[in-house]
Design a protein around this motif. Structure first.
Motif, PDB file in Angstrom:
ATOM      1  N   LEU A 134       0.817  -1.211   0.000  1.00  0.00           N
ATOM      2  CA  LEU A 134       0.000   0.000   0.000  1.00  0.00           C
ATOM      3  C   LEU A 134       0.852   1.262   0.000  1.00  0.00           C
ATOM      4  O   LEU A 134       1.893   1.317   0.650  1.00  0.00           O
ATOM      5  N   THR A 135       0.366   2.271  -0.707  1.00  0.00           N
ATOM      6  CA  THR A 135       1.014   3.585  -0.677  1.00  0.00           C
ATOM      7  C   THR A 135       0.176   4.610   0.092  1.00  0.00           C
ATOM      8  O   THR A 135       0.678   5.698   0.409  1.00  0.00           O
ATOM      9  N   THR A 136      -1.092   4.300   0.375  1.00  0.00           N
ATOM     10  CA  THR A 136      -1.897   5.184   1.214  1.00  0.00           C
ATOM     11  C   THR A 136      -1.274   5.229   2.610  1.00  0.00           C
ATOM     12  O   THR A 136      -0.987   4.194   3.205  1.00  0.00           O
ATOM     13  N   ARG A 137      -1.042   6.438   3.118  1.00  0.00           N
ATOM     14  CA  ARG A 137      -0.348   6.611   4.395  1.00  0.00           C
ATOM     15  C   ARG A 137      -1.296   7.144   5.465  1.00  0.00           C
ATOM     16  O   ARG A 137      -2.195   7.952   5.188  1.00  0.00           O
ATOM     17  N   ALA A 138      -1.052   6.696   6.689  1.00  0.00           N
ATOM     18  CA  ALA A 138      -1.775   7.212   7.852  1.00  0.00           C
ATOM     19  C   ALA A 138      -0.738   7.663   8.872  1.00  0.00           C
ATOM     20  O   ALA A 138       0.033   6.848   9.386  1.00  0.00           O
ATOM     21  N   THR A 139      -0.704   8.942   9.140  1.00  0.00           N
ATOM     22  CA  THR A 139       0.288   9.528  10.041  1.00  0.00           C
ATOM     23  C   THR A 139      -0.371   9.951  11.335  1.00  0.00           C
ATOM     24  O   THR A 139      -1.365  10.695  11.332  1.00  0.00           O
ATOM     25  N   ARG A 140       0.159   9.491  12.448  1.00  0.00           N
ATOM     26  CA  ARG A 140      -0.422   9.816  13.759  1.00  0.00           C
ATOM     27  C   ARG A 140      -0.240  11.306  14.058  1.00  0.00           C
ATOM     28  O   ARG A 140       0.838  11.876  13.874  1.00  0.00           O
ATOM     29  N   ASP A 141      -1.313  11.934  14.510  1.00  0.00           N
ATOM     30  CA  ASP A 141      -1.295  13.350  14.877  1.00  0.00           C
ATOM     31  C   ASP A 141      -2.150  13.517  16.125  1.00  0.00           C
ATOM     32  O   ASP A 141      -3.365  13.749  16.043  1.00  0.00           O
ATOM     33  N   GLY A 142      -1.529  13.369  17.286  1.00  0.00           N
ATOM     34  CA  GLY A 142      -2.267  13.466  18.537  1.00  0.00           C
ATOM     35  C   GLY A 142      -3.272  12.341  18.679  1.00  0.00           C
ATOM     36  O   GLY A 142      -2.925  11.166  18.607  1.00  0.00           O
TER      37      GLY A 142
END
Length: 376
Positions: A134-142
């Motif tokens: 997968l290239t879809t990214r999920a970046t944690r932000d708080g």
């Protein structure tokens, strides 16, 4: 070994078969409607395998598959059957098994009663059979994740109220760097594309879905971060076993129609079915149907018993999908010119069978799973 169904299972099958024959006797001009989806909800079909405390029927995999088989036999629109089954197995069941209690209580009742429609969003341009590339990214932000990327093919996407989305949270972890999320339709940054034009399962709406700085609360995460591959694999066990029961139903309907035709149609002074070549073709259709049916029932039973069912499920998925295509070809051959006339619906069953060897893992991937289970 007991091959008998319980009284309740037989009654459920008969009831769904009768109701779907009456409600869905024709195919829509384009897509199925919300009203038809609600009719399915009134029959409790969207929540067959969901525990009763969340609004479902609480059936095990085998009973669920038996009812899906009745749906596939009674409903002329396999697009609706596929959409409903994909909703249940690839969207609802991940929530049942991996969401926290608050999310379950908020979403599951309406997913079960026909109010909400779910979609599974994992496929990308370069992540088909190689599903975790997968290239879809999920970046944690708080207390949230920011999603960016695009899914190239999402069944039910144009009408879905929520999506099960798989994204990469840590690329260096590979398989263990994937996380699943519930993304609701009104989330800012969620972009839903126009419906595709397709040659099969034409009433199932499908489209691209994109994420542009799409903020998803941590409460909408499925399981722990990095457990998305586990969530998806489990959903595919549900789908590969239970969804394909719908094709058993279609093959039953196809065979019944073909037998009736060969008894009524006469050539060379006798019914078509009395010609050995035609009779043998019908016998082959029956053999493939019953063989695939037994494999599917065993796979669902093994899965319901909590056994290691990967081999049984791969064998079942492969047998059912390949039999559905061969049966479609045979039915067209038997019906001759009527078989390729779209007004009679025979060729439609072949077209609807074609993607069964692709979605939920291609036939080639099932062969790979079988070979791996044989320790080759």
């Amino acid at each position: 070994m007991d091959f008998l169904w319980s009284r309740e299972q037989d009654e459920c099958y008969a009831q769904v078969l009768e109701q779907t024959r009456n409600m869905f006797a024709t195919r829509p001009d384009r897509f199925w409607t919300r009203a038809q989806w609600q009719q399915c909800g009134d029959m409790h079909l969207p929540g067959l395998s969901v525990p009763e405390r969340y609004g479902g029927k609480g059936y095990d995999a085998l009973t669920t598959a038996r009812i899906i088989e009745a749906f596939g036999r009674g409903c002329e629109d396999m697009g609706l059957v596929f959409s409903l089954a994909a909703h249940l197995f690839a969207c609802v069941m991940p929530i049942v098994e991996y969401a926290d209690e608050a999310l379950k209580n908020r979403l599951l009742p309406d997913l079960c009663n026909g109010t909400l429609i779910g979609a599974n969003a994992i496929t990308e341009e370069d992540a088909g059979s190689d599903v975790f590339a997968l290239t879809t990214r999920a970046t944690r932000d708080g207390e949230a994740y920011i999603l960016n990327g695009q899914k190239s093919y999402v069944s039910n996407g144009p009408v879905a109220d929520l999506f099960i989305v798989y994204a990469c949270t840590n690329p260096s972890y590979g398989y263990f760097g994937i996380t699943g999320f519930v993304v609701e339709r009104d989330t800012p940054g969620l972009i839903i594309g126009d419906p595709f034009q397709k040659i099969s399962l034409t009433s199932t709406p499908a489209c691209r879905v994109s994420f542009e700085s799409c903020r998803v609360p941590i409460a909408n995460r499925l399981a722990q971060e990095g457990q998305g591959a586990q969530v998806f694999t489990r959903s595919m066990q549900w789908e590969r076993s239970c969804l394909f029961a719908a094709y058993l139903g279609q093959m039953e309907r196809q065979l019944e129609r073909s037998i009736t035709y060969t008894k009524e149609r006469r050539q060379f002074g006798k019914p078509l079915g009395r010609h050995q070549a035609v009779a043998h073709r019908l016998a082959a259709m029956k053999l493939r149907l019953e063989s695939a049916r037994l494999l599917l029932y065993r796979a669902c039973w093994s899965f319901a018993q909590g056994k290691h069912a990967e081999l049984d499920i791969a064998l079942s998925k492969l047998a059912v999908s390949e039999a559905a295509i061969m049966g479609g070809l045979d039915a067209i051959h038997i019906h001759g010119s009527l078989g390729i006339n779209s007004a009679y619906g025979i060729e439609t069953m072949l077209r609807d069978a074609l993607p069964s060897t692709i979605f939920s893992g291609t036939s080639e991937m099932q062969y790979d799973i079988i070979a791996r289970e044989l320790e080759l």
